[in-house]
Design a protein around this motif. Structure first.
Motif, PDB file in Angstrom:
ATOM      1  N   GLY A   8       0.800  -1.215   0.000  1.00  0.00           N
ATOM      2  CA  GLY A   8       0.000   0.000   0.000  1.00  0.00           C
ATOM      3  C   GLY A   8       0.834   1.267   0.000  1.00  0.00           C
ATOM      4  O   GLY A   8       0.299   2.363   0.088  1.00  0.00           O
ATOM      5  N   GLY A   9       2.154   1.121  -0.077  1.00  0.00           N
ATOM      6  CA  GLY A   9       3.048   2.271  -0.063  1.00  0.00           C
ATOM      7  C   GLY A   9       3.740   2.447  -1.405  1.00  0.00           C
ATOM      8  O   GLY A   9       3.301   1.918  -2.427  1.00  0.00           O
ATOM      9  N   THR A  10       4.830   3.208  -1.390  1.00  0.00           N
ATOM     10  CA  THR A  10       5.584   3.518  -2.601  1.00  0.00           C
ATOM     11  C   THR A  10       7.054   3.206  -2.378  1.00  0.00           C
ATOM     12  O   THR A  10       7.641   3.668  -1.395  1.00  0.00           O
ATOM     13  N   VAL A  11       7.633   2.454  -3.284  1.00  0.00           N
ATOM     14  CA  VAL A  11       9.063   2.142  -3.209  1.00  0.00           C
ATOM     15  C   VAL A  11       9.830   3.206  -3.986  1.00  0.00           C
ATOM     16  O   VAL A  11       9.567   3.434  -5.165  1.00  0.00           O
ATOM     17  N   SER A  12      10.777   3.873  -3.312  1.00  0.00           N
ATOM     18  CA  SER A  12      11.610   4.867  -3.998  1.00  0.00           C
ATOM     19  C   SER A  12      12.973   4.292  -4.360  1.00  0.00           C
ATOM     20  O   SER A  12      13.578   4.715  -5.342  1.00  0.00           O
ATOM     21  N   VAL A  13      13.470   3.333  -3.577  1.00  0.00           N
ATOM     22  CA  VAL A  13      14.715   2.624  -3.879  1.00  0.00           C
ATOM     23  C   VAL A  13      14.422   1.137  -3.650  1.00  0.00           C
ATOM     24  O   VAL A  13      14.158   0.732  -2.522  1.00  0.00           O
ATOM     25  N   PRO A  14      14.440   0.325  -4.722  1.00  0.00           N
ATOM     26  CA  PRO A  14      14.184  -1.102  -4.545  1.00  0.00           C
ATOM     27  C   PRO A  14      15.205  -1.740  -3.598  1.00  0.00           C
ATOM     28  O   PRO A  14      16.351  -1.305  -3.528  1.00  0.00           O
ATOM     29  N   LEU A  15      14.756  -2.771  -2.883  1.00  0.00           N
ATOM     30  CA  LEU A  15      15.635  -3.494  -1.966  1.00  0.00           C
ATOM     31  C   LEU A  15      16.575  -4.364  -2.782  1.00  0.00           C
ATOM     32  O   LEU A  15      16.190  -5.418  -3.292  1.00  0.00           O
ATOM     33  N   GLU A  16      17.816  -3.878  -2.965  1.00  0.00           N
ATOM     34  CA  GLU A  16      18.801  -4.604  -3.761  1.00  0.00           C
ATOM     35  C   GLU A  16      20.204  -4.203  -3.330  1.00  0.00           C
ATOM     36  O   GLU A  16      20.398  -3.232  -2.609  1.00  0.00           O
ATOM     37  N   LYS A  17      21.178  -4.984  -3.801  1.00  0.00           N
ATOM     38  CA  LYS A  17      22.579  -4.740  -3.441  1.00  0.00           C
ATOM     39  C   LYS A  17      23.003  -3.351  -3.920  1.00  0.00           C
ATOM     40  O   LYS A  17      22.720  -2.957  -5.046  1.00  0.00           O
ATOM     41  N   GLN A  18      23.706  -2.639  -3.042  1.00  0.00           N
ATOM     42  CA  GLN A  18      24.139  -1.274  -3.335  1.00  0.00           C
ATOM     43  C   GLN A  18      25.653  -1.212  -3.481  1.00  0.00           C
ATOM     44  O   GLN A  18      26.365  -2.152  -3.136  1.00  0.00           O
ATOM     45  N   MET A  19      26.145  -0.065  -3.928  1.00  0.00           N
ATOM     46  CA  MET A  19      27.582   0.082  -4.190  1.00  0.00           C
ATOM     47  C   MET A  19      28.432  -0.099  -2.946  1.00  0.00           C
ATOM     48  O   MET A  19      29.607  -0.437  -3.042  1.00  0.00           O
ATOM     49  N   TRP A  20      27.865   0.107  -1.746  1.00  0.00           N
ATOM     50  CA  TRP A  20      28.655  -0.075  -0.527  1.00  0.00           C
ATOM     51  C   TRP A  20      28.655  -1.524  -0.060  1.00  0.00           C
ATOM     52  O   TRP A  20      29.265  -1.858   0.950  1.00  0.00           O
ATOM     53  N   GLY A  21      27.967  -2.395  -0.798  1.00  0.00           N
ATOM     54  CA  GLY A  21      28.032  -3.821  -0.522  1.00  0.00           C
ATOM     55  C   GLY A  21      26.843  -4.396   0.210  1.00  0.00           C
ATOM     56  O   GLY A  21      26.651  -5.610   0.226  1.00  0.00           O
ATOM     57  N   ASP A  22      26.033  -3.566   0.833  1.00  0.00           N
ATOM     58  CA  ASP A  22      24.858  -4.044   1.559  1.00  0.00           C
ATOM     59  C   ASP A  22      23.637  -4.053   0.638  1.00  0.00           C
ATOM     60  O   ASP A  22      23.634  -3.441  -0.427  1.00  0.00           O
ATOM     61  N   VAL A  23      22.585  -4.736   1.083  1.00  0.00           N
ATOM     62  CA  VAL A  23      21.294  -4.698   0.414  1.00  0.00           C
ATOM     63  C   VAL A  23      20.491  -3.598   1.099  1.00  0.00           C
ATOM     64  O   VAL A  23      20.354  -3.589   2.330  1.00  0.00           O
ATOM     65  N   PHE A  24      19.975  -2.655   0.312  1.00  0.00           N
ATOM     66  CA  PHE A  24      19.302  -1.485   0.860  1.00  0.00           C
ATOM     67  C   PHE A  24      18.076  -1.165   0.021  1.00  0.00           C
ATOM     68  O   PHE A  24      18.072  -1.342  -1.195  1.00  0.00           O
ATOM     69  N   GLY A  25      17.040  -0.666   0.698  1.00  0.00           N
ATOM     70  CA  GLY A  25      15.853  -0.184   0.009  1.00  0.00           C
ATOM     71  C   GLY A  25      15.193   0.917   0.814  1.00  0.00           C
ATOM     72  O   GLY A  25      15.415   1.048   2.025  1.00  0.00           O
ATOM     73  N   MET A  26      14.407   1.736   0.134  1.00  0.00           N
ATOM     74  CA  MET A  26      13.680   2.814   0.808  1.00  0.00           C
ATOM     75  C   MET A  26      12.262   2.872   0.244  1.00  0.00           C
ATOM     76  O   MET A  26      12.062   2.799  -0.976  1.00  0.00           O
ATOM     77  N   CYS A  27      11.306   2.977   1.154  1.00  0.00           N
ATOM     78  CA  CYS A  27       9.907   3.074   0.743  1.00  0.00           C
ATOM     79  C   CYS A  27       9.173   4.044   1.664  1.00  0.00           C
ATOM     80  O   CYS A  27       9.637   4.341   2.768  1.00  0.00           O
ATOM     81  N   THR A  28       8.053   4.513   1.177  1.00  0.00           N
ATOM     82  CA  THR A  28       7.156   5.324   1.999  1.00  0.00           C
ATOM     83  C   THR A  28       5.913   4.486   2.210  1.00  0.00           C
ATOM     84  O   THR A  28       5.281   4.044   1.235  1.00  0.00           O
ATOM     85  N   ASP A  29       5.567   4.229   3.474  1.00  0.00           N
ATOM     86  CA  ASP A  29       4.425   3.361   3.753  1.00  0.00           C
ATOM     87  C   ASP A  29       3.105   4.093   3.504  1.00  0.00           C
ATOM     88  O   ASP A  29       3.082   5.275   3.165  1.00  0.00           O
ATOM     89  N   ARG A  30       2.006   3.393   3.669  1.00  0.00           N
ATOM     90  CA  ARG A  30       0.687   3.957   3.366  1.00  0.00           C
ATOM     91  C   ARG A  30       0.280   5.086   4.305  1.00  0.00           C
ATOM     92  O   ARG A  30      -0.713   5.762   4.068  1.00  0.00           O
ATOM     93  N   PHE A  31       1.077   5.310   5.371  1.00  0.00           N
ATOM     94  CA  PHE A  31       0.805   6.410   6.285  1.00  0.00           C
ATOM     95  C   PHE A  31       1.722   7.608   6.035  1.00  0.00           C
ATOM     96  O   PHE A  31       1.712   8.570   6.788  1.00  0.00           O
ATOM     97  N   GLY A  32       2.549   7.534   4.981  1.00  0.00           N
ATOM     98  CA  GLY A  32       3.418   8.645   4.626  1.00  0.00           C
ATOM     99  C   GLY A  32       4.748   8.662   5.353  1.00  0.00           C
ATOM    100  O   GLY A  32       5.476   9.651   5.286  1.00  0.00           O
TER     101      GLY A  32
END
Length: 138
Positions: free
Chosen positions: A102-126
């Motif tokens: 019910g939210g919006t993904v701004s950065v998919p959860l995937e491997k990043q240049m620093w080596g970790d898996v990272f993602g960012m989303c805004t949930d349905r409450f903002g």
């Protein structure tokens, strides 16, 4: 008890729904007090709104939230994000999956240049959430 730092989120009338949602996401114990619970007669229609709530999880997370008090302006902004991080990929991916519903993904959860898996989303409450799964060293 040692000092601790945890997010406290203000909502525009939907704190109960948001905090119950976060309980579904993270599990744990949710304590809720309304303005009416504290005898605030001037609260009127807001008597059933949340004056203070606290979710404490088995993972050691603490998240607090409340509805904006009567007479105060709710001013959402982009100056806060909540970060959840660690090494337990299964646990963190589970949180991610639920937070995105019910939210919006701004950065998919995937491997990043620093080596970790990272993602960012805004949930349905903002609320913006950052999930970082630390890659364990071989």
């Amino acid at each position: 008890m040692p000092s601790r730092l945890n997010p406290y989120i203000s909502f525009d009338g939907d704190a109960r729904q948001a905090m119950e949602f976060y309980k579904e996401v993270f599990g744990g114990t949710l304590r809720v007090n309304t303005f009416g619970d504290f005898g605030q007669k001037e609260a009127g229609d807001a008597a059933d709104k949340i004056m203070h709530s606290m979710l404490e999880t088995d993972s050691g997370f603490t998240l607090m939230g409340a509805d904006t008090p009567p007479g105060m302006e709710h001013k959402p902004g982009n100056n806060i994000s909540v970060s959840v991080s660690g090494e337990d990929a299964g646990e963190l991916r589970g949180y991610w999956d639920k937070l995105c519903q019910g939210g919006t993904v701004s950065v998919p959860l995937e491997k990043q240049m620093w080596g970790d898996v990272f993602g960012m989303c805004t949930d349905r409450f903002g609320i913006t959430w950052m999930v970082n799964i630390t890659e364990q060293k071989a």
